[in-house]
Design an enzyme around this catalytic site. Structure first.
Site, PDB file in Angstrom:
ATOM      1  N   SER A   1      55.379  -9.850 -13.301  1.00  0.00           N
ATOM      2  CA  SER A   1      54.001  -9.385 -13.341  1.00  0.00           C
ATOM      3  C   SER A   1      53.338  -9.749 -14.674  1.00  0.00           C
ATOM      4  CB  SER A   1      53.973  -7.883 -13.065  1.00  0.00           C
ATOM      5  OG  SER A   1      52.665  -7.422 -12.828  1.00  0.00           O
TER       6      SER A   1
ATOM      7  N   ASP B   1      52.654  -8.116  -1.639  1.00  0.00           N
ATOM      8  CA  ASP B   1      52.391  -7.637  -2.994  1.00  0.00           C
ATOM      9  C   ASP B   1      50.959  -7.102  -3.061  1.00  0.00           C
ATOM     10  OD1 ASP B   1      51.871  -7.354  -5.756  1.00  0.00           O
ATOM     11  OD2 ASP B   1      53.327  -8.907  -6.238  1.00  0.00           O
TER      12      ASP B   1
ATOM     13  N   HIS C   1      55.529  -5.285  -4.791  1.00  0.00           N
ATOM     14  CA  HIS C   1      55.394  -5.829  -6.147  1.00  0.00           C
ATOM     15  C   HIS C   1      56.646  -5.658  -7.000  1.00  0.00           C
ATOM     16  CE1 HIS C   1      53.198  -7.263  -9.626  1.00  0.00           C
ATOM     17  NE2 HIS C   1      53.488  -6.178 -10.309  1.00  0.00           N
TER      18      HIS C   1
END
Length: 413
Positions: A220, A348, A389
């Site tokens: 991320s 996600d 995610h």
């Protein structure tokens, strides 16, 4: 006579029906009045909600423009210290029984909290050992992964700990870094500072790892840190080799030994990467202001209607410039010559899956000019898996995927 009687009966009937009809009419009038009152009150309530949403809709960009540091706080989320009540100095509390806690200082006044987890195969030797033994173990030939986590929380967040355990079981050294301002690290996060932290840890590892391969794994927000660091390390190595003005094609014409040095980082793994921070915030502004607005405007943001607000892109660009936040994975991958692996789940909800697809194409295009497209790989996880995610570590084949990537890297050296 009969006609007259019938007429009288009709008259009586009509006279009897009149009070009932009037009563029914009164009831109908009352119902209509009540319905109108309910409708008016409902309409009034809707007007209030609409007004509130409009105020929020227009005030959020103005507030962020006037106080750009607010956006930085909600992009980094470093002030969210979860998980709470965890002693980061004692990773054994999280069943990391072959992990040592370190504090390194990349610059004066800054210290970074780091966990070094050795491969599971060294579990017994690690018992009771201190930082010196762990430092020496980096040169045992096992691959080393520097893990750069996403925003919010510390290195003790569960999905980060679980990934470390999986990689350790697969035979890798893993160094989990809390950037400045995160966890028990000092300082305040910034793009330049976080990138410097990653580069410092990489250099610290390289001076101790001998011929062991060293990889950067970013998740991320950490993908931007990873690609930033990899590009800067690559430029440093090229400069040391006197190739700062040479093209990438010339690098690939060198012998393999020199090629390995020119890479700097042996490989980069990007988990749930975004193209750049500006596009990420524009695509999902709710991820930044969700905590402020308590999801009041979730419907507005879900449909991304800020995209249709005149001048919003310019305002957003101004805000990002004010925070010095670019984290430009898309630009970095245009010049990064090392091997690249992208991991992304289709479901996600934080970083849109198409961003990884775009990055994959950018990296492939860049490597195509160097005849090395096979050095870029992407693994996609379908929506049905529910990895979203943070849960790609649940993939039972993850270590196989990573192992192939690392092995292919070794084959190129």
């Amino acid at each position: 006579m009969r006609k007259r009687l019938d007429k009288d009966n009709e008259t009586k009937t009509d006279s009897k029906a009149t009070p009932a009809t009037e009563k029914s009419h009164d009831q109908l009038t009352l119902i209509n009045k009540q319905s109108y009152q309910y409708s008016s009150s409902g309409l009034s309530g809707l007007k209030k909600v609409a007004l509130l949403l409009c105020i929020i809709y227009f005030s959020v960009p103005v507030i962020l423009c006037l106080f750009p540091w607010i956006l930085g706080h909600f992009v980094y989320l470093h002030w969210v210290r979860f998980p709470y009540f965890v002693d980061l100095a004692n990773p054994t509390h999280l069943s990391l029984n072959h992990t040592v806690n370190l504090y390194l200082s990349p610059e004066e006044g800054i210290y970074l909290g780091i966990w070094h987890t050795v491969p599971d195969s060294q579990w017994q030797q690690a018992q009771g050992e201190g930082p010196e033994w762990y430092s020496e173990s980096l040169g045992d030939g096992s691959p080393v992964i520097i893990y750069l986590h996403g925003n919010g929380g510390s290195r003790a967040v569960n999905h980060r700990v679980q990934l470390v355990k999986i990689l350790s079981a697969a035979g890798y050294h893993v160094l989990s870094l809390d950037y400045r301002g995160y966890g028990d690290s000092s300082g305040v996060p910034s793009e330049s500072g976080m990138t410097s932290d990653a580069i410092y840890l990489y250099q610290w590892v390289k001076t101790r790892s001998g011929n062991s391969q060293v990889y950067l794994w970013g998740h991320s927000l950490g993908t931007g840190v990873a690609s930033n660091a990899a590009v800067k390390i690559q430029k440093t190595h090229q400069h040391e080799m006197g190739l700062e003005r040479a093209g990438a094609r010339e690098l690939f014409g060198r012998i393999k030994a020199d090629l390995g040095q020119s890479y700097g980082v042996d490989g980069v793994i990007l988990e749930a990467p975004y193209t750049n921070m500006e596009e990420e915030v524009a695509s999902h502004p709710l991820t930044v202001v969700r905590c402020i607005l308590l999801r009041i405007t979730s419907i507005l943001f879900r449909f991304q209607i800020y995209r249709y607000l005149a001048g919003f892109q310019s305002v957003l660009h101004y805000i990002m410039q004010g925070n010095n936040m670019a984290f430009a994975n898309d630009e970095n991958l245009k010049s990064l010559t090392t091997r690249i692996l992208l991991l992304h789940a289709e479901d996600d909800g934080v970083v849109p899956f198409p961003m990884s697809q775009k990055l994959y194409q950018i990296a492939r295009q860049a490597h195509r000019q160097w005849n090395s497209e096979d050095q870029v790989a992407m693994v996609t996880y379908g929506e049905s898996l529910g990895y979203s995610h943070n849960y790609i570590y649940l993939d039972p084949n993850l270590t196989t995927v990573v192992g192939r990537f690392l092995q292919s890297t070794n084959d190129q050296q």
